[in-house]
Motif scaffolding. Structure first.
Motif: not given
Length: 288
Positions: A137-165
């Protein structure tokens, strides 16, 4: 470019003691000249990381009423920036989606920064329903997000950090600053700024301190600098310089909370150098 007299709407936790959540963000933004409307999602005596704490979650209907009252009678057009952080319920996140949509209709240049405070250390520390509401609900409206590495991976649907970019580019916002990213410097902390065309790693020395709230402070300063006319890379550099100076000063004072009043000049005029590396910026095959 927003004027410092424009309103920034903050939506996060409130603590009676310490410099986290809305307390840290409000101090920083007001020091930089912005008018702040701060709405609490939960009230605590201090950050839970400092020990067990009684919490008062703002009831969902009351929370919605607070935000509606702030934005009625044309006042939504006064809001130049919105920053959301910690939520107490999925319903709060859904209310913020509606409020962000209302503000962006009233003011097309309003910026929304979503700090998805959902987890760390390989696990969620909020309920999955809330984490999913922030993601959907919120990320699609955001101009900028500031997740930590774990949050970035989880929000992207990954099970590990992987390539953060690559993972950051799977998120809906056009720009993402991944905090606590791996650094190429020994003993340093990395923060990775990712856009559709660029990836920039910002590094500074790590400093041990029990003080909490650096993520909240960074998000507020990042939004403030962007509203002040800086592009995202320069806004990130200045915000990180401020945070590093404040963490260093807090550690020197052996304080368990960020000493923002004593170090407030670092909010306005940071001088600490931040190492900047442009990284390889291949887009993921699926794009966004």
């Amino acid at each position: 470019m927003a004027s410092p007299s424009d309103v920034v709407l903050l939506i996060s936790s409130h603590v009676a003691r310490g410099s986290v959540g809305n307390r840290a963000m409000t101090f920083a933004l007001e020091r930089l000249g912005f008018t702040v409307w701060a709405v609490p999602t939960v009230i605590l005596p201090h950050h839970p990381g400092l020990g067990p704490a009684e919490r008062i979650a703002i009831e969902d209907r009351a929370f919605a009423g607070l935000l509606d009252a702030l934005c009625e009678n044309g006042r939504a057009a006064n809001v130049a920036g919105i920053l959301s952080g910690y939520f107490a319920s999925a319903a709060q996140a859904l209310t913020v989606r509606r409020i962000v949509e209302t503000i962006k209709v009233a003011r097309a240049d309003a910026l929304y920064l979503c700090d998805p405070v959902i987890g760390d250390g390989g696990k969620l520390y909020v309920g999955e329903a809330l984490a999913e509401a922030i993601r959907d609900a919120l990320l699609p409206l955001a101009d900028m997000a500031t997740p930590n590495a774990f949050e970035c991976a989880w929000l992207a649907g990954a099970t590990a950090d992987g390539d953060l970019a690559a993972l950051a580019r799977l998120l809906p916002p056009p720009a993402t600053l991944v905090t606590s990213a791996p650094s190429l410097m020994r003993g340093a902390i990395g923060n990775l700024l990712v856009t559709e065309s660029d990836a920039i790693l910002f590094e500074h020395p790590g400093i041990a301190t029990p003080a909490k709230g650096t993520g909240d402070l960074l998000a507020a300063l990042l939004l403030a600098r962007r509203l002040g006319g800086q592009d995202w890379p320069k806004a990130a550099e200045m915000a990180l310089s401020s945070v590093f100076e404040i963490v260093a000063g807090t550690a020197k004072a052996a304080a368990d909370a960020l000493t923002l009043p004593a170090l407030q000049d670092s909010l306005a005029h940071p001088h600490a150098p931040i190492n900047i590396r442009r990284m390889r910026s291949d887009r993921p095959p699926s794009g966004r």
